[in-house]
Write a protein that holds these residues in place. Structure first.
Motif, PDB file in Angstrom:
ATOM      1  N   ARG A   1     -14.816   8.791  -8.506  1.00 14.58           N
ATOM      2  CA  ARG A   1     -16.044   9.589  -8.447  1.00 14.58           C
ATOM      3  C   ARG A   1     -17.276   8.723  -8.655  1.00 14.58           C
ATOM      4  N   ASN A   2     -17.093   7.618  -9.355  1.00 13.66           N
ATOM      5  CA  ASN A   2     -18.201   6.702  -9.611  1.00 13.66           C
ATOM      6  C   ASN A   2     -18.419   5.814  -8.384  1.00 13.66           C
ATOM      7  N   PRO A   3     -19.613   5.818  -7.784  1.00 13.97           N
ATOM      8  CA  PRO A   3     -19.875   5.012  -6.579  1.00 13.97           C
ATOM      9  C   PRO A   3     -19.609   3.528  -6.781  1.00 13.97           C
ATOM     10  N   ARG A   4     -19.931   3.008  -7.961  1.00 10.56           N
ATOM     11  CA  ARG A   4     -19.699   1.586  -8.216  1.00 10.56           C
ATOM     12  C   ARG A   4     -18.203   1.277  -8.240  1.00 10.56           C
ATOM     13  N   ARG A   5     -17.450   2.161  -8.898  1.00 15.27           N
ATOM     14  CA  ARG A   5     -16.002   1.957  -8.942  1.00 15.27           C
ATOM     15  C   ARG A   5     -15.392   2.121  -7.551  1.00 15.27           C
ATOM     16  N   ARG A   6     -15.891   3.081  -6.787  1.00 18.42           N
ATOM     17  CA  ARG A   6     -15.375   3.280  -5.431  1.00 18.42           C
ATOM     18  C   ARG A   6     -15.609   2.021  -4.592  1.00 18.42           C
ATOM     19  N   ALA A   7     -16.775   1.413  -4.742  1.00 23.18           N
ATOM     20  CA  ALA A   7     -17.071   0.188  -4.000  1.00 23.18           C
ATOM     21  C   ALA A   7     -16.123  -0.940  -4.413  1.00 23.18           C
ATOM     22  N   ARG A   8     -15.806  -0.997  -5.702  1.00 18.31           N
ATOM     23  CA  ARG A   8     -14.872  -2.020  -6.184  1.00 18.31           C
ATOM     24  C   ARG A   8     -13.483  -1.797  -5.612  1.00 18.31           C
ATOM     25  N   TYR A   9     -13.073  -0.535  -5.488  1.00 20.77           N
ATOM     26  CA  TYR A   9     -11.759  -0.218  -4.941  1.00 20.77           C
ATOM     27  C   TYR A   9     -11.691  -0.442  -3.427  1.00 20.77           C
ATOM     28  N   LEU A  10     -12.817  -0.288  -2.759  1.00 24.85           N
ATOM     29  CA  LEU A  10     -12.819  -0.454  -1.304  1.00 24.85           C
ATOM     30  C   LEU A  10     -12.730  -1.920  -0.886  1.00 24.85           C
ATOM     31  N   LYS A  11     -13.116  -2.825  -1.772  1.00 23.24           N
ATOM     32  CA  LYS A  11     -13.081  -4.247  -1.410  1.00 23.24           C
ATOM     33  C   LYS A  11     -11.678  -4.705  -1.005  1.00 23.24           C
ATOM     34  N   PRO A  12     -10.633  -4.411  -1.807  1.00 23.40           N
ATOM     35  CA  PRO A  12      -9.292  -4.810  -1.356  1.00 23.40           C
ATOM     36  C   PRO A  12      -8.806  -4.040  -0.131  1.00 23.40           C
ATOM     37  N   VAL A  13      -9.352  -2.844   0.093  1.00 29.16           N
ATOM     38  CA  VAL A  13      -9.001  -2.120   1.311  1.00 29.16           C
ATOM     39  C   VAL A  13      -9.417  -2.938   2.529  1.00 29.16           C
ATOM     40  N   TYR A  14     -10.623  -3.471   2.491  1.00 26.63           N
ATOM     41  CA  TYR A  14     -11.131  -4.267   3.601  1.00 26.63           C
ATOM     42  C   TYR A  14     -10.363  -5.591   3.726  1.00 26.63           C
ATOM     43  N   VAL A  15     -10.136  -6.247   2.581  1.00 24.03           N
ATOM     44  CA  VAL A  15      -9.466  -7.552   2.605  1.00 24.03           C
ATOM     45  C   VAL A  15      -8.017  -7.402   3.063  1.00 24.03           C
ATOM     46  N   TYR A  16      -7.284  -6.527   2.386  1.00 21.06           N
ATOM     47  CA  TYR A  16      -5.878  -6.339   2.735  1.00 21.06           C
ATOM     48  C   TYR A  16      -5.726  -5.739   4.132  1.00 21.06           C
ATOM     49  N   GLY A  17      -6.645  -4.829   4.473  1.00 21.52           N
ATOM     50  CA  GLY A  17      -6.593  -4.231   5.803  1.00 21.52           C
ATOM     51  C   GLY A  17      -6.787  -5.267   6.899  1.00 21.52           C
ATOM     52  N   ALA A  18      -7.676  -6.224   6.651  1.00 22.88           N
ATOM     53  CA  ALA A  18      -7.916  -7.284   7.643  1.00 22.88           C
ATOM     54  C   ALA A  18      -6.682  -8.167   7.791  1.00 22.88           C
ATOM     55  N   VAL A  19      -6.047  -8.511   6.665  1.00 27.77           N
ATOM     56  CA  VAL A  19      -4.845  -9.354   6.728  1.00 27.77           C
ATOM     57  C   VAL A  19      -3.718  -8.607   7.439  1.00 27.77           C
TER      58      VAL A  19
END
Length: 296
Positions: free
Chosen positions: A91-109
């Motif tokens: 629910r926290n935008p800052r935490r959501r942004a932190r969680y999305l970072k590995p989504v982008y990294v792992y998703g790219a790999v």
């Protein structure tokens, strides 16, 4: 003085607890320890099957690169999915942004792995037919706030089991579509899907649905049907009597633990998550042995 020390210790614990809460779960490493067996076992078994098939069919050495690419796509794709689930719940935008970072990294790999596998073996695109609906179900359940639902777990489990025939096909020099995978590989895939799917209601009957008699009855009923289904597969399909015996034995043990452990917990036995994981190891080893026998 003693009161002051006690208050200081309590305050320190509270601060440490608050720090842990603010830090939250690491999105880079999945914390669902029970999922690792489901994630790794079909991959390792499929890798063994794929390499064995490659040796038997004298496949071009490039198939080893395809096996690697498929495994990269699978593992990093799951890591991205795990982080995605955390981002959806945040629910926290800052935490959501932190969680999305590995989504982008792992998703790219994972995407690199998918593209690499398709470039080397374009016929692997056929596997999108069974995989796409399973991924859609898991993602849909996550977006709906039901990431831990039984349906989501089963979809992920079946997708994991599908990795076995995929890797087997990679090693078959003349193979082109999923229809070219032999019956033993499909039997092993179904067996793995049935076995790992059964761990979902069993674990839920011990943790999230503990004390729910209907859920326990459903878990036991599933395992009874699973035993009969695996017995039918072993008798009707060509997996060999040793493999069939091991597969049926694994499901019988799973049925026993689905009955005994919840009842023992009701009687006061301490069945925590760690002990549950240890108790599952013998069942997993027998199940994996059953699949390995079909390869050789």
């Amino acid at each position: 003085m003693a009161t002051t020390i006690q208050e200081t210790v309590s305050a320190g614990r509270a601060r440490r607890g608050g720090t842990r809460r603010r830090k939250g779960i690491s999105p880079w490493v999945p914390n669902q320890h029970g999922a690792w067996a489901m994630l790794i076992s079909p991959a390792v078994l499929g890798l063994i099957s794929g390499v064995t098939m490659g040796v038997r069919t004298d496949a071009p050495v490039g198939y080893l690169a395809v096996l690697f690419a498929v495994l990269v796509a699978w593992f990093f794709g799951y890591f991205a999915f795990f982080a995605f689930g955390l981002a959806v719940k945040a629910r926290n935008p800052r935490r959501r942004a932190r969680y999305l970072k590995p989504v982008y990294v792992y998703g790219a790999v994972a995407s690199v792995g998918i593209v690499g596998a398709l470039l080397l073996q374009p016929e692997l695109a056929w596997w999108a037919v069974p995989f796409a609906p399973l991924v859609a179900v898991a993602v849909g359940e996550t977006l709906a706030g039901r990431g831990r639902s039984t349906l989501s777990g089963v979809a992920t489990t079946v997708a994991s089991a599908l990795l076995y025939p995929v890797l087997t096909l990679v090693g078959q020099a003349e193979a082109a579509t999923p229809l070219d995978v032999g019956l033993p590989a499909w039997t092993s895939m179904l067996f793995l899907a049935v076995y790992f799917s059964g761990t979902i209601p069993f674990v839920k009957s011990m943790i999230r649905e503990r004390g729910n008699p209907r859920y326990l009855a459903g878990s036991i009923s599933y395992h009874v049907v699973a035993v009969l289904a695996v017995l039918g597969m072993a008798l009707l399909w060509s997996v060999g009597w040793v493999a069939g015996l091991l597969m049926v034995a694994a499901m019988l043990i799973a049925l026993f633990r689905a009955i005994y452990i919840p009842l023992a917990a009701r009687a006061g036995a301490d069945w925590n998550a760690k002990r549950l994981g240890m108790a599952e190891m013998p069942v997993l080893l027998v199940a994996c042995a059953g699949v390995l026998v079909t390869i050789y």
